[in-house]
Design a protein around this motif. Structure first.
Motif, PDB file in Angstrom:
ATOM      1  N   LYS A 185       0.733  -1.138   0.206  1.00 43.79           N
ATOM      2  CA  LYS A 185      -0.158   0.089  -0.067  1.00 43.79           C
ATOM      3  C   LYS A 185       0.842   1.048   0.026  1.00 43.79           C
ATOM      4  O   LYS A 185       0.288   2.278  -0.180  1.00 43.79           O
ATOM      5  CB  LYS A 185      -1.035  -0.010   1.247  1.00 43.79           C
ATOM      6  CG  LYS A 185      -2.048  -1.074   0.992  1.00 43.79           C
ATOM      7  CD  LYS A 185      -3.248  -0.731   1.737  1.00 43.79           C
ATOM      8  CE  LYS A 185      -4.476  -1.716   1.268  1.00 43.79           C
ATOM      9  NZ  LYS A 185      -5.714  -1.384   1.503  1.00 43.79           N
ATOM     10  N   VAL A 202       2.220  -0.111  -9.478  1.00 43.40           N
ATOM     11  CA  VAL A 202       1.590  -1.290  -8.710  1.00 43.40           C
ATOM     12  C   VAL A 202       2.439  -2.246  -8.381  1.00 43.40           C
ATOM     13  O   VAL A 202       2.662  -2.961  -7.418  1.00 43.40           O
ATOM     14  CB  VAL A 202       0.523  -1.580  -9.886  1.00 43.40           C
ATOM     15  CG1 VAL A 202      -0.133  -3.077  -8.995  1.00 43.40           C
ATOM     16  CG2 VAL A 202      -0.606  -0.767  -9.890  1.00 43.40           C
ATOM     17  N   LYS A 253       4.701  -1.806  -5.425  1.00 37.52           N
ATOM     18  CA  LYS A 253       3.815  -1.719  -4.136  1.00 37.52           C
ATOM     19  C   LYS A 253       3.686  -3.336  -3.839  1.00 37.52           C
ATOM     20  O   LYS A 253       3.709  -3.694  -2.930  1.00 37.52           O
ATOM     21  CB  LYS A 253       2.455  -1.204  -4.271  1.00 37.52           C
ATOM     22  CG  LYS A 253       2.634   0.363  -4.130  1.00 37.52           C
ATOM     23  CD  LYS A 253       1.187   0.793  -4.102  1.00 37.52           C
ATOM     24  CE  LYS A 253       1.183   2.258  -3.722  1.00 37.52           C
ATOM     25  NZ  LYS A 253      -0.072   2.881  -3.770  1.00 37.52           N
ATOM     26  N   GLY A 312      -8.326   3.347  -0.685  1.00 35.36           N
ATOM     27  CA  GLY A 312      -9.122   1.832  -0.738  1.00 35.36           C
ATOM     28  C   GLY A 312      -7.896   0.695  -1.234  1.00 35.36           C
ATOM     29  O   GLY A 312      -7.218   0.376  -0.202  1.00 35.36           O
ATOM     30  N   CYS A 313      -7.936   0.108  -2.320  1.00 31.95           N
ATOM     31  CA  CYS A 313      -7.044  -0.927  -2.780  1.00 31.95           C
ATOM     32  C   CYS A 313      -5.723  -0.429  -2.880  1.00 31.95           C
ATOM     33  O   CYS A 313      -4.546  -1.279  -2.620  1.00 31.95           O
ATOM     34  CB  CYS A 313      -7.421  -1.639  -3.955  1.00 31.95           C
ATOM     35  SG  CYS A 313      -7.087  -0.451  -5.336  1.00 31.95           S
ATOM     36  N   GLU A 314      -5.470   0.796  -2.918  1.00 31.46           N
ATOM     37  CA  GLU A 314      -4.035   1.347  -3.131  1.00 31.46           C
ATOM     38  C   GLU A 314      -3.406   0.723  -4.446  1.00 31.46           C
ATOM     39  O   GLU A 314      -1.867   0.868  -4.229  1.00 31.46           O
ATOM     40  CB  GLU A 314      -3.281   1.429  -1.827  1.00 31.46           C
ATOM     41  CG  GLU A 314      -3.824   2.339  -1.001  1.00 31.46           C
ATOM     42  CD  GLU A 314      -3.071   3.320  -0.336  1.00 31.46           C
ATOM     43  OE1 GLU A 314      -2.044   3.649  -0.799  1.00 31.46           O
ATOM     44  OE2 GLU A 314      -3.178   3.721   0.869  1.00 31.46           O
ATOM     45  N   LYS A 315      -3.883  -0.032  -5.253  1.00 30.07           N
ATOM     46  CA  LYS A 315      -3.168  -0.399  -6.572  1.00 30.07           C
ATOM     47  C   LYS A 315      -3.989  -0.021  -7.846  1.00 30.07           C
ATOM     48  O   LYS A 315      -3.787  -0.811  -8.732  1.00 30.07           O
ATOM     49  CB  LYS A 315      -2.760  -1.921  -6.239  1.00 30.07           C
ATOM     50  CG  LYS A 315      -3.637  -2.633  -5.951  1.00 30.07           C
ATOM     51  CD  LYS A 315      -3.106  -4.272  -5.869  1.00 30.07           C
ATOM     52  CE  LYS A 315      -4.295  -5.515  -5.658  1.00 30.07           C
ATOM     53  NZ  LYS A 315      -3.580  -6.487  -5.974  1.00 30.07           N
ATOM     54  N   GLY A 316      -4.750   0.925  -7.857  1.00 30.45           N
ATOM     55  CA  GLY A 316      -5.436   1.294  -8.988  1.00 30.45           C
ATOM     56  C   GLY A 316      -6.698   0.436  -9.557  1.00 30.45           C
ATOM     57  O   GLY A 316      -6.961   0.628 -10.702  1.00 30.45           O
ATOM     58  N   CYS A 369      -3.592   6.952  -6.130  1.00 28.87           N
ATOM     59  CA  CYS A 369      -2.770   5.910  -5.387  1.00 28.87           C
ATOM     60  C   CYS A 369      -1.881   5.334  -6.180  1.00 28.87           C
ATOM     61  O   CYS A 369      -0.782   5.187  -5.852  1.00 28.87           O
ATOM     62  CB  CYS A 369      -3.744   4.984  -4.822  1.00 28.87           C
ATOM     63  SG  CYS A 369      -4.518   3.938  -6.374  1.00 28.87           S
TER      64      CYS A 369
END
Lengths: 296, 158
Positions: A6, A46, A49, B40-44, B61
């Motif tokens: 996150k 992404v 992360k 929220g999910c923090e990965k789009g 995010c």
């Protein structure tokens, strides 16, 4: 894929060069380090992360005006910083390159397409990348530039495996060139995913050139069925220079589904992908043939 | 790593703040008091962190604060200052399109930006437009109804 942290857990240095010259200088200087190009970041951030991809230097190329152009004279030339949502609004893309248009439209939601780029999709080299099959059928090529010089490579030869490409550490993809296509040809894109905006269980693009009732030339490319998007060459051979009819399309579609080597994964299973490929190839062949002005 | 200075405008207000390269725009906005932008999910994927940057929606995010340098940002709260934003907020309340409310800021931002470009869509088009925003309570029906109600109102005023 491991847990989503996150936050970006690692420290890195950030650059936002304004010119191509400056970018190539940075790439050359840091070519032996973990240096990444940030275009849209929709895959890269992404990954940073979730799989803790190591990055020491991040170079944002979005503010370079030299990479922000679309040229529609004789084919299509698209700069590396152009977001997908911009490309889908260009009239010529929808008219002349419907497989690319449909491929882009099928990708994620608008907030992602406002950021993401074609070279980003290609360099990410996912087997399920949605712009890749259309670009291969249109014989698109990438311009790679470095301090040492420049070269052009076909998209088909650029990707070598999952997340693997032939790009060198000091090179930058600066633009995508798609050749002009003639009016006797038709193309189509098809994708199956669980919900809209999802990653493909299977995707494909078809391009064919018509000469009366003959199919003069064709390309069939399937994604998400191998370590990279692949051409169904045996199926293409069956179709090339033949008189087109329903039965032939069924045969070609069957051959294409036999040729691919899909696997079982989280999105689907090999058996389903094989069955799906046959149906999708047949439907897309008919669609592309119709778009080329052909009748069945 | 050293800090960088980010200057940008949020909801018409100029902000200048030091950031580390690894800070996302989402975290930057929340740190500066714009907590209507949700994590929220923090990965789009979920879309609750959606904001408008230079008239386009993005998921904050998966964007670095540094990428937004010099840009003009609008969040759900700031959209109150604009007529369409206000109408959408009222419509969400009147239609009962809010249950837990966590997805609402992102959806209002997405809907506002979409209606700016396409003022009178049908329900199918609205569904496509908000496909990047997940809601786990409503089943989307009332959300689509709320946005459609604003579209109908737009049509009447033309």
């Amino acid at each position: 894929m491991s847990t989503n942290t996150k936050i970006l857990t690692q420290e890195f240095e950030y650059f936002a060069p304004k010119t191509l010259e400056e970018t190539l200088g940075l790439l050359c200087k840091y070519k032996d380090k973990n240096t990444k190009i940030l275009a849209g970041g929709t895959d890269l951030l992404v990954k940073m992360k979730t799989i803790n991809l190591n990055v020491d230097y991040l170079i944002n190329i979005k503010d370079i005006s030299e990479l922000n152009f679309i040229n529609t004279d004789g084919g299509l030339k698209i700069g590396a910083a152009v977001p997908l949502s911009h490309i889908e609004r260009v009239g010529k893309v929808k008219e002349k390159y419907p497989a690319l248009y449909e491929g882009i439209k099928s990708m994620a939601a608008i907030a992602i397409r406002n950021m993401a780029t074609i070279p980003g999709n290609i360099c990410n080299a996912s087997p399920a990348g949605d712009t890749i099959p259309p670009l291969i059928v249109y014989s698109a090529e990438l311009k790679l530039v470095s301090k040492r010089g420049e070269r052009t490579v076909q998209v088909e030869d650029f990707i070598t495996g999952v997340g693997k490409t032939i790009i060198k550490a000091d090179e930058l993809v600066t633009q995508v060139n798609i050749p002009e296509i003639n009016n006797n040809s038709g193309s189509a894109f098809s994708k199956k995913s669980r919900v809209k905006a999802d990653i493909a269980k299977i995707n494909l693009a078809i391009w064919l050139e018509r000469d009366g009732n003959f199919c003069k030339y064709c390309k069939i490319v399937l994604g998400s069925v191998f370590i990279k998007a692949v051409r169904a060459k045996k199926a293409e051979d069956l179709l090339r220079e033949q008189i087109v009819n329903d039965d032939l399309f069924i045969k070609v579609a069957k051959k294409a589904s036999e040729e691919i080597k899909p696997i079982d994964d989280v999105r689907s299973i090999a058996e389903y992908r094989t069955d799906l490929a046959q149906v999708m190839v047949e439907d897309s062949l008919k669609l592309a043939w119709g778009r080329a002005g052909g009748e069945l | 790593m050293e800090d960088y200075i980010v200057e940008l405008t949020v909801n018409g207000e100029r902000i200048s703040s030091p950031v580390k390269p690894e800070e996302s725009l989402l975290k930057f906005l929340r740190r500066n008091g714009f907590t209507e932008v949700k994590c929220g999910c923090e990965k789009g994927e979920c879309g609750t962190c959606t904001v408008i940057i230079n008239k386009k929606t993005v998921k904050s995010c998966i964007m670095l604060a540094l990428q937004a340098r010099g840009k003009e940002i609008w969040t759900a709260k700031g959209l109150e200052k604009q007529e369409l934003g206000r109408k959408l907020q009222e419509s969400f309340v009147n239609t009962g399109a809010i249950q837990c409310g966590f997805c609402t800021p992102g959806i209002i931002v997405t809907a506002k930006n979409y209606l700016d470009q396409n003022p009178i869509p049908d329900k199918g088009e609205i569904k496509k437009a908000i496909s990047g925003n997940l809601c786990r309570c409503t089943g989307y029906k009332k959300i689509v109804d709320a946005i459609y109600a604003v579209a109908v109102e737009n049509q009447k005023s033309i």
